[in-house]
Design a protein around this motif. Structure first.
Motif, PDB file in Angstrom:
ATOM      1  N   ASN A  74     -95.314 -18.467  50.560  1.00 47.33           N
ATOM      2  CA  ASN A  74     -94.415 -17.790  49.638  1.00 47.33           C
ATOM      3  C   ASN A  74     -93.396 -16.939  50.403  1.00 47.33           C
ATOM      4  N   MET A  75     -93.894 -16.137  51.346  1.00 47.03           N
ATOM      5  CA  MET A  75     -93.029 -15.178  52.034  1.00 47.03           C
ATOM      6  C   MET A  75     -92.068 -15.884  52.993  1.00 47.03           C
ATOM      7  N   VAL A  76     -92.624 -16.644  53.935  1.00 53.12           N
ATOM      8  CA  VAL A  76     -91.785 -17.276  54.961  1.00 53.12           C
ATOM      9  C   VAL A  76     -90.847 -18.310  54.325  1.00 53.12           C
ATOM     10  N   GLY A  77     -91.425 -19.205  53.518  1.00 55.57           N
ATOM     11  CA  GLY A  77     -90.609 -20.225  52.868  1.00 55.57           C
ATOM     12  C   GLY A  77     -89.535 -19.602  51.999  1.00 55.57           C
ATOM     13  N   GLY A  78     -89.883 -18.522  51.307  1.00 59.93           N
ATOM     14  CA  GLY A  78     -88.928 -17.860  50.414  1.00 59.93           C
ATOM     15  C   GLY A  78     -87.707 -17.346  51.155  1.00 59.93           C
ATOM     16  N   PHE A  79     -87.939 -16.670  52.283  1.00 57.77           N
ATOM     17  CA  PHE A  79     -86.795 -16.131  53.025  1.00 57.77           C
ATOM     18  C   PHE A  79     -85.965 -17.262  53.639  1.00 57.77           C
ATOM     19  N   VAL A  80     -86.627 -18.306  54.161  1.00 56.32           N
ATOM     20  CA  VAL A  80     -85.884 -19.403  54.785  1.00 56.32           C
ATOM     21  C   VAL A  80     -85.035 -20.129  53.747  1.00 56.32           C
ATOM     22  N   VAL A  81     -85.610 -20.401  52.573  1.00 61.44           N
ATOM     23  CA  VAL A  81     -84.863 -21.166  51.572  1.00 61.44           C
ATOM     24  C   VAL A  81     -83.714 -20.318  51.015  1.00 61.44           C
ATOM     25  N   THR A  82     -83.900 -18.998  50.899  1.00 63.02           N
ATOM     26  CA  THR A  82     -82.805 -18.133  50.453  1.00 63.02           C
ATOM     27  C   THR A  82     -81.671 -18.166  51.473  1.00 63.02           C
TER      28      THR A  82
ATOM     29  N   ASN B  34     -80.804 -10.725  52.878  1.00 63.47           N
ATOM     30  CA  ASN B  34     -81.992 -11.561  52.972  1.00 63.47           C
ATOM     31  C   ASN B  34     -82.714 -11.327  54.300  1.00 63.47           C
ATOM     32  N   GLY B  71     -94.310 -23.223  55.127  1.00 60.13           N
ATOM     33  CA  GLY B  71     -93.142 -22.636  54.469  1.00 60.13           C
ATOM     34  C   GLY B  71     -91.846 -23.066  55.123  1.00 60.13           C
ATOM     35  N   VAL B  72     -91.807 -23.034  56.470  1.00 54.67           N
ATOM     36  CA  VAL B  72     -90.566 -23.385  57.175  1.00 54.67           C
ATOM     37  C   VAL B  72     -90.252 -24.863  56.996  1.00 54.67           C
ATOM     38  N   SER B  75     -89.107 -25.629  53.400  1.00 53.49           N
ATOM     39  CA  SER B  75     -87.789 -25.154  52.995  1.00 53.49           C
ATOM     40  C   SER B  75     -86.672 -25.739  53.861  1.00 53.49           C
ATOM     41  N   PHE B  90     -92.896 -21.934  45.478  1.00 46.86           N
ATOM     42  CA  PHE B  90     -93.201 -20.747  46.284  1.00 46.86           C
ATOM     43  C   PHE B  90     -93.673 -19.611  45.401  1.00 46.86           C
ATOM     44  N   VAL B  93     -97.341 -20.320  44.363  1.00 45.36           N
ATOM     45  CA  VAL B  93     -98.377 -20.037  45.357  1.00 45.36           C
ATOM     46  C   VAL B  93     -98.527 -18.526  45.557  1.00 45.36           C
ATOM     47  N   GLY B  94     -97.397 -17.787  45.412  1.00 47.61           N
ATOM     48  CA  GLY B  94     -97.495 -16.325  45.496  1.00 47.61           C
ATOM     49  C   GLY B  94     -98.360 -15.772  44.376  1.00 47.61           C
TER      50      GLY B  94
END
Lengths: 101, 273
Positions: A74-82, B34, B71-72, B75, B90, B93-94
């Motif tokens: 959630n955290m890592v993917g969220g920042f990368v996709v943003t 961000n 995550g990487v 995305s 995302f 899952v959170g």
């Protein structure tokens, strides 16, 4: 009891801040802002680490580790996709710089 | 319990999140915003390791690496057009992580801490709703299922019954914090999440994602209350409040009301406005 009141106070004040900081968002940024806020609540990772790190039971540890994985995604993917979404919002200056590279 | 320097570090991280949301509201500063948010999150995780000195360090670090890679890769690989469903996933899952953390907290909550038990029940129910609702929005946007509103006779009755059941189980959980009641509550939450999103039409799904995003924020805030962790409380509340307003702004921009989007199809009206 005074600690719960302190937490309640923080909660109410943070709610006002949350409403206030995004009240002037431009409509083109609705989706990136949603995505950025989504990444921020990935900080539940902190809670997952605390719970997993404090236990002696194997089953709690396994479920906790699952929570750590999910929260990290959630955290890592969220920042990368943003960040990827916002690449499209680059100003003209930034775009020129990239052309000169 | 937590050293002062860690509390101050958490405060810095919380300020990072506020600045990030502010900067994300304007095209000029959005990208920097961000990055500030990401920096705050990294700071928060480092402080947590240093201050709480968790056991099982190696498995936790391995789980962190797995999550980061997932995550990487997820995305980076996704196409621009598929980003909304990725955000939904995302968010899901959170919410799932928050529900799991709350379930595990149940064992720790002492019987006299009624407010903490209420917060745990809330997190389990709403986290599960957010998880299953997000999964349904994902399958809709990914066109794994029909994007049209799905309703069936009896859905409103079943929906209301599930909500009442969820409230009843929450009350039970607060009066008698047992893990199996929590698991039951989690299952009811999953069912409510599915029924909440099924009747929503494809075009309105982004607004529902935003709403579920706000839900997850509130569950994180409740978790922060139970754990006595101010950072989780502030970050979760910020996202909950900002997400709620954002949901309304998005619906307004489309000329729709949030109530109509959620319950239009159930009431028999058109969800296309």
């Amino acid at each position: 009891m005074s600690e719960s009141i302190a937490l309640l106070t923080i909660f109410v004040l943070a709610a006002f801040v949350g409403v206030e900081v995004i009240s002037k968002v431009s409509s083109t940024l609705h989706t990136p802002l949603m995505s950025g806020a989504n990444a921020i609540h990935g900080v539940i990772l902190v809670g997952a680490i605390i719970v997993t790190g404090a236990t002696d039971s194997t089953i709690v540890m396994i479920v906790g580790l699952l929570a750590v994985v999910l929260a990290t995604v959630n955290m890592v993917g969220g920042f990368v996709v943003t960040d990827r979404m916002l690449e499209m919002f680059k100003g003209p200056g930034a775009r020129k710089k990239e052309l000169h590279k | 319990m937590i050293p002062t320097w860690a509390q101050i570090g958490y405060l810095v991280a919380a300020v990072c999140f506020i600045v990030a949301l502010k900067a994300l509201s304007s095209p000029r500063s959005a990208r920097t915003g961000n990055l500030i948010g990401a920096a705050g999150a990294v700071l928060a995780v480092i402080i947590t390791f240093a201050a709480y000195k968790p056991n099982h360090l190696a498995p936790i670090l391995i789980a962190l690496v797995i999550g980061t890679v997932g995550g990487v890769v997820g995305s980076r690989r996704v196409q621009m057009t598929q980003m909304p469903q990725l955000v939904a996933l995302f968010n899901g899952v959170g919410g799932g992580a928050a529900a799991l953390v709350a379930l595990l907290e149940l064992g720790e909550v002492s019987s006299d801490a009624t407010v903490a038990a209420i917060a745990s029940a809330f997190t389990i129910l709403v986290g599960a709703i957010s998880f299953s609702g997000s999964v349904v929005t994902f399958t809709k946007l990914q066109e794994l299922m029909t994007t049209r509103p799905v309703t069936f006779p009896g859905l409103p009755v079943l929906f209301i019954a599930s909500i009442l059941g969820g409230v009843a189980l929450s009350v039970w959980l607060v009066s008698d914090p047992r893990v199996w009641v929590g698991v039951l509550l989690c299952l009811v939450g999953l069912a409510i999440g599915v029924m909440l999103v099924l009747p929503v039409g494809g075009a309105d799904v982004p607004i529902v994602i935003s709403l579920l995003n706000a839900f997850t924020g509130l569950t994180v805030a409740a978790s922060g209350y139970v754990l006595g962790n101010t950072l989780l409380l502030v970050a979760g509340t910020l996202v909950g409040a900002a997400g709620t307003l954002l949901t309304k702004l998005m619906a307004d921009a489309m000329g729709r009301s949030v109530f109509n989007i959620l319950f239009g199809a159930v009431r028999g009206g058109s969800t296309l406005g």
